[in-house]
Design a protein around this motif. Structure first.
Motif, PDB file in Angstrom:
ATOM      1  N   HIS A 105      -3.650 -10.227  23.034  1.00  0.00           N
ATOM      2  CA  HIS A 105      -4.776 -10.427  23.938  1.00  0.00           C
ATOM      3  C   HIS A 105      -6.059  -9.904  23.298  1.00  0.00           C
ATOM      4  O   HIS A 105      -7.149 -10.437  23.550  1.00  0.00           O
ATOM      5  CB  HIS A 105      -4.524  -9.704  25.265  1.00  0.00           C
ATOM      6  CG  HIS A 105      -5.440 -10.123  26.366  1.00  0.00           C
ATOM      7  ND1 HIS A 105      -5.096 -11.047  27.322  1.00  0.00           N
ATOM      8  CD2 HIS A 105      -6.714  -9.757  26.661  1.00  0.00           C
ATOM      9  CE1 HIS A 105      -6.104 -11.233  28.159  1.00  0.00           C
ATOM     10  NE2 HIS A 105      -7.105 -10.456  27.775  1.00  0.00           N
ATOM     11  N   ALA A 106      -5.923  -8.862  22.462  1.00  0.00           N
ATOM     12  CA  ALA A 106      -7.088  -8.266  21.815  1.00  0.00           C
ATOM     13  C   ALA A 106      -7.380  -8.860  20.445  1.00  0.00           C
ATOM     14  O   ALA A 106      -8.531  -8.870  20.010  1.00  0.00           O
ATOM     15  CB  ALA A 106      -6.894  -6.759  21.686  1.00  0.00           C
ATOM     16  N   THR A 107      -6.363  -9.376  19.756  1.00  0.00           N
ATOM     17  CA  THR A 107      -6.586  -9.919  18.414  1.00  0.00           C
ATOM     18  C   THR A 107      -6.995 -11.388  18.434  1.00  0.00           C
ATOM     19  O   THR A 107      -7.745 -11.840  17.570  1.00  0.00           O
ATOM     20  CB  THR A 107      -5.331  -9.762  17.543  1.00  0.00           C
ATOM     21  OG1 THR A 107      -4.233 -10.466  18.139  1.00  0.00           O
ATOM     22  CG2 THR A 107      -4.954  -8.293  17.393  1.00  0.00           C
ATOM     23  N   ASN A 108      -6.533 -12.146  19.425  1.00  0.00           N
ATOM     24  CA  ASN A 108      -6.828 -13.576  19.465  1.00  0.00           C
ATOM     25  C   ASN A 108      -8.314 -13.927  19.459  1.00  0.00           C
ATOM     26  O   ASN A 108      -8.712 -14.901  18.810  1.00  0.00           O
ATOM     27  CB  ASN A 108      -6.155 -14.226  20.679  1.00  0.00           C
ATOM     28  CG  ASN A 108      -4.710 -14.590  20.414  1.00  0.00           C
ATOM     29  OD1 ASN A 108      -4.300 -14.728  19.263  1.00  0.00           O
ATOM     30  ND2 ASN A 108      -3.928 -14.734  21.466  1.00  0.00           N
ATOM     31  N   PRO A 109      -9.178 -13.200  20.183  1.00  0.00           N
ATOM     32  CA  PRO A 109     -10.588 -13.577  20.187  1.00  0.00           C
ATOM     33  C   PRO A 109     -11.224 -13.641  18.800  1.00  0.00           C
ATOM     34  O   PRO A 109     -12.180 -14.396  18.596  1.00  0.00           O
ATOM     35  CB  PRO A 109     -11.239 -12.483  21.045  1.00  0.00           C
ATOM     36  CG  PRO A 109     -10.162 -12.057  21.979  1.00  0.00           C
ATOM     37  CD  PRO A 109      -8.909 -12.105  21.142  1.00  0.00           C
ATOM     38  N   ALA A 110     -10.700 -12.871  17.845  1.00  0.00           N
ATOM     39  CA  ALA A 110     -11.245 -12.878  16.489  1.00  0.00           C
ATOM     40  C   ALA A 110     -10.549 -13.886  15.583  1.00  0.00           C
ATOM     41  O   ALA A 110     -10.973 -14.078  14.435  1.00  0.00           O
ATOM     42  CB  ALA A 110     -11.123 -11.482  15.873  1.00  0.00           C
ATOM     43  N   LEU A 111      -9.508 -14.549  16.099  1.00  0.00           N
ATOM     44  CA  LEU A 111      -8.705 -15.430  15.258  1.00  0.00           C
ATOM     45  C   LEU A 111      -8.765 -16.904  15.646  1.00  0.00           C
ATOM     46  O   LEU A 111      -8.735 -17.777  14.783  1.00  0.00           O
ATOM     47  CB  LEU A 111      -7.230 -14.975  15.292  1.00  0.00           C
ATOM     48  CG  LEU A 111      -6.907 -13.651  14.609  1.00  0.00           C
ATOM     49  CD1 LEU A 111      -5.508 -13.196  14.975  1.00  0.00           C
ATOM     50  CD2 LEU A 111      -7.030 -13.810  13.089  1.00  0.00           C
ATOM     51  N   ILE A 112      -8.798 -17.183  16.940  1.00  0.00           N
ATOM     52  CA  ILE A 112      -8.745 -18.568  17.389  1.00  0.00           C
ATOM     53  C   ILE A 112      -9.762 -18.820  18.493  1.00  0.00           C
ATOM     54  O   ILE A 112     -10.222 -17.889  19.163  1.00  0.00           O
ATOM     55  CB  ILE A 112      -7.335 -18.943  17.900  1.00  0.00           C
ATOM     56  CG1 ILE A 112      -6.929 -18.041  19.075  1.00  0.00           C
ATOM     57  CG2 ILE A 112      -6.315 -18.880  16.783  1.00  0.00           C
ATOM     58  CD1 ILE A 112      -5.558 -18.373  19.647  1.00  0.00           C
ATOM     59  N   ILE A 322      -9.846  -7.360  11.662  1.00  0.00           N
ATOM     60  CA  ILE A 322      -9.525  -8.713  11.187  1.00  0.00           C
ATOM     61  C   ILE A 322     -10.593  -9.223  10.232  1.00  0.00           C
ATOM     62  O   ILE A 322     -10.304  -9.845   9.202  1.00  0.00           O
ATOM     63  CB  ILE A 322      -9.332  -9.652  12.384  1.00  0.00           C
ATOM     64  CG1 ILE A 322      -8.033  -9.291  13.102  1.00  0.00           C
ATOM     65  CG2 ILE A 322      -9.314 -11.114  11.960  1.00  0.00           C
ATOM     66  CD1 ILE A 322      -7.881  -9.915  14.473  1.00  0.00           C
ATOM     67  N   LYS A 323     -11.852  -8.937  10.550  1.00  0.00           N
ATOM     68  CA  LYS A 323     -12.953  -9.344   9.666  1.00  0.00           C
ATOM     69  C   LYS A 323     -12.869  -8.623   8.332  1.00  0.00           C
ATOM     70  O   LYS A 323     -13.017  -9.224   7.271  1.00  0.00           O
ATOM     71  CB  LYS A 323     -14.297  -9.066  10.342  1.00  0.00           C
ATOM     72  CG  LYS A 323     -15.485  -9.512   9.505  1.00  0.00           C
ATOM     73  CD  LYS A 323     -16.806  -9.252  10.225  1.00  0.00           C
ATOM     74  CE  LYS A 323     -17.985  -9.682   9.377  1.00  0.00           C
ATOM     75  NZ  LYS A 323     -19.279  -9.445  10.081  1.00  0.00           N
ATOM     76  N   SER A 324     -12.597  -7.307   8.377  1.00  0.00           N
ATOM     77  CA  SER A 324     -12.521  -6.524   7.148  1.00  0.00           C
ATOM     78  C   SER A 324     -11.374  -6.982   6.243  1.00  0.00           C
ATOM     79  O   SER A 324     -11.485  -6.990   5.017  1.00  0.00           O
ATOM     80  CB  SER A 324     -12.337  -5.036   7.479  1.00  0.00           C
ATOM     81  OG  SER A 324     -13.451  -4.546   8.185  1.00  0.00           O
ATOM     82  N   ALA A 325     -10.251  -7.356   6.867  1.00  0.00           N
ATOM     83  CA  ALA A 325      -9.079  -7.787   6.092  1.00  0.00           C
ATOM     84  C   ALA A 325      -9.143  -9.251   5.687  1.00  0.00           C
ATOM     85  O   ALA A 325      -8.309  -9.702   4.888  1.00  0.00           O
ATOM     86  CB  ALA A 325      -7.812  -7.547   6.920  1.00  0.00           C
ATOM     87  N   GLY A 326     -10.107  -9.998   6.229  1.00  0.00           N
ATOM     88  CA  GLY A 326     -10.223 -11.412   5.882  1.00  0.00           C
ATOM     89  C   GLY A 326      -9.092 -12.257   6.435  1.00  0.00           C
ATOM     90  O   GLY A 326      -8.744 -13.290   5.861  1.00  0.00           O
ATOM     91  N   ILE A 327      -8.512 -11.834   7.552  1.00  0.00           N
ATOM     92  CA  ILE A 327      -7.388 -12.565   8.147  1.00  0.00           C
ATOM     93  C   ILE A 327      -7.905 -13.775   8.900  1.00  0.00           C
ATOM     94  O   ILE A 327      -8.864 -13.698   9.677  1.00  0.00           O
ATOM     95  CB  ILE A 327      -6.579 -11.655   9.085  1.00  0.00           C
ATOM     96  CG1 ILE A 327      -6.014 -10.469   8.296  1.00  0.00           C
ATOM     97  CG2 ILE A 327      -5.457 -12.414   9.761  1.00  0.00           C
ATOM     98  CD1 ILE A 327      -5.442  -9.376   9.170  1.00  0.00           C
ATOM     99  N   LYS A 328      -7.290 -14.922   8.677  1.00  0.00           N
ATOM    100  CA  LYS A 328      -7.692 -16.165   9.330  1.00  0.00           C
ATOM    101  C   LYS A 328      -6.645 -16.612  10.340  1.00  0.00           C
ATOM    102  O   LYS A 328      -5.447 -16.406  10.127  1.00  0.00           O
ATOM    103  CB  LYS A 328      -7.896 -17.277   8.291  1.00  0.00           C
ATOM    104  CG  LYS A 328      -8.892 -16.921   7.197  1.00  0.00           C
ATOM    105  CD  LYS A 328     -10.294 -16.714   7.742  1.00  0.00           C
ATOM    106  CE  LYS A 328     -11.284 -16.407   6.624  1.00  0.00           C
ATOM    107  NZ  LYS A 328     -12.647 -16.152   7.143  1.00  0.00           N
ATOM    108  N   GLY A 329      -7.097 -17.246  11.406  1.00  0.00           N
ATOM    109  CA  GLY A 329      -6.186 -17.791  12.407  1.00  0.00           C
ATOM    110  C   GLY A 329      -5.591 -19.111  11.954  1.00  0.00           C
ATOM    111  O   GLY A 329      -5.891 -19.608  10.871  1.00  0.00           O
ATOM    112  N   GLU A 330      -4.710 -19.648  12.804  1.00  0.00           N
ATOM    113  CA  GLU A 330      -4.065 -20.910  12.448  1.00  0.00           C
ATOM    114  C   GLU A 330      -5.032 -22.071  12.564  1.00  0.00           C
ATOM    115  O   GLU A 330      -5.942 -22.063  13.370  1.00  0.00           O
ATOM    116  CB  GLU A 330      -2.873 -21.132  13.406  1.00  0.00           C
ATOM    117  CG  GLU A 330      -1.783 -20.108  13.227  1.00  0.00           C
ATOM    118  CD  GLU A 330      -0.621 -20.353  14.169  1.00  0.00           C
ATOM    119  OE1 GLU A 330       0.347 -21.020  13.737  1.00  0.00           O
ATOM    120  OE2 GLU A 330      -0.682 -19.904  15.305  1.00  0.00           O
TER     121      GLU A 330
END
Length: 330
Positions: A105-112, A322-330
């Protein structure tokens, strides 16, 4: 780096079960009937078998006993809980649909891109529990410690597969942080939940997995998996003999996850308070507490206001991570 590696969402120990409103009367629905008068749908954003499902079913069983109405667990997996969360957001705000929130619920807004607002579209009821992840490997995979895992990973960059319960889950982010801090290079294979990920690990399809403790602890205790370390700042009461990643050679490493309950926005406050009161009551019961702690989940139980503030903080924190790690959503 300090802000990046401290990923635990701490809840003030003094707030544990504090400030829960006492209800003077039983809340009513818009038709004037006492609440609840029929079964309550309890949405879970992952398939059966994973930690979210395990905790939801344990809580649902106890709440059914307490309130006299059945809580029906409805698994709607996909998109790191976003499918179930959107369904909850669009449901009638009458107290008969609730959802088990989790770290997604907290990570999704930065991913998708979401079709709902993760804050405004919900009435947050209470934080149920917090837990750690457990780094486990298939018995055929050689490493017997974190240091050995790092050494083998550096000798074979890109040759080791690890699984997760989906992109953006703490299972995934635990592995990403480990690689970031150690220089390991693995291949990520995302699954549609903790249960499918565990099955893949047990079959040898993947070599390692940062599984939620409630999902993998039984298999580790049975010797079907080899446990290397837990991801929290301190050892887990459910596995006190297993060291943390930090004390195993990766100083500063720390990841935890959490589980809470929410309802659609505009759910009457009297119903939110009733659900809060009964969930906290359930979490105080010795049998449910023993069941959760035995699985490695630490019961919490706080007020709607405390849980809402917690959600705000989590969304802001994970956006930075997520921004710092450069993680991208699907």
């Amino acid at each position: 780096m300090a802000n990046f590696v401290r990923l635990t969402a701490a809840v003030c120990s003094g707030c544990l079960f504090a400030g829960v409103p006492a209800l003077a009367q039983t809340p009513s629905t818009s038709s004037g009937q006492a609440y609840p008068v029929k079964p309550i749908r309890f949405l879970v954003g992952f398939p059966p078998g994973g930690t979210n499902d395990i905790i939801a079913r344990a809580l649902a069983q106890k709440l059914t006993e307490i309130i006299g109405q059945t809580l029906v667990v409805d698994n709607r997996g996909g998109a790191n809980t976003a499918i179930a969360t959107e369904l909850a957001a669009r449901s009638a705000p009458d107290g008969y649909t609730i959802i088990l929130n989790a770290s997604g619920h907290a990570t999704n807004p930065a991913l998708i891109k979401l079709a709902f607002d993760p804050v405004k579209d919900f009435a947050f009821i209470t934080l149920v529990a917090e837990s750690q992840n457990l780094l486990v490997v298939h018995p055929s995979f050689p490493p017997k410690s974190v240091k050995e895992l790092i050494a083998i990973s550096k000798k074979h960059p890109g040759d080791i597969n690890y699984g997760s319960s989906g992109i953006g889950t703490t299972v995934h982010l635990s592995a990403e942080l480990f690689q970031y801090m150690t220089g390991a290079k693995w291949v990520h294979i995302p699954y549609k939940g903790g249960g499918p990920g565990l099955v893949a690990l047990l079959s040898g399809e993947i070599s390692l997995y940062f599984g939620n403790i409630p999902t993998v602890i039984r298999q580790a205790r049975a010797g079907k998996l080899r446990a290397l370390a837990v991801t929290g700042a301190k050892r887990s009461p459910a596995a006190p003999d297993i060291p943390t990643v930090a004390e195993s050679g990766v100083p500063g490493y720390e990841v935890s996850n959490w589980f809470g309950v929410a309802a659609p926005a505009k759910t009457p406050r009297a119903i939110v308070d009733r659900l809060n009161s009964e969930i906290v009551r359930a979490l105080q019961s010795p049998d449910l507490r023993e069941r959760l702690t035995g699985l490695g989940a630490e019961p919490v139980g706080n007020t709607p206001e405390q849980y809402t503030a917690f959600i705000h903080d989590e969304i802001a924190k994970w956006a930075k991570v997520i921004k710092s790690a450069g993680i991208k959503g699907e």
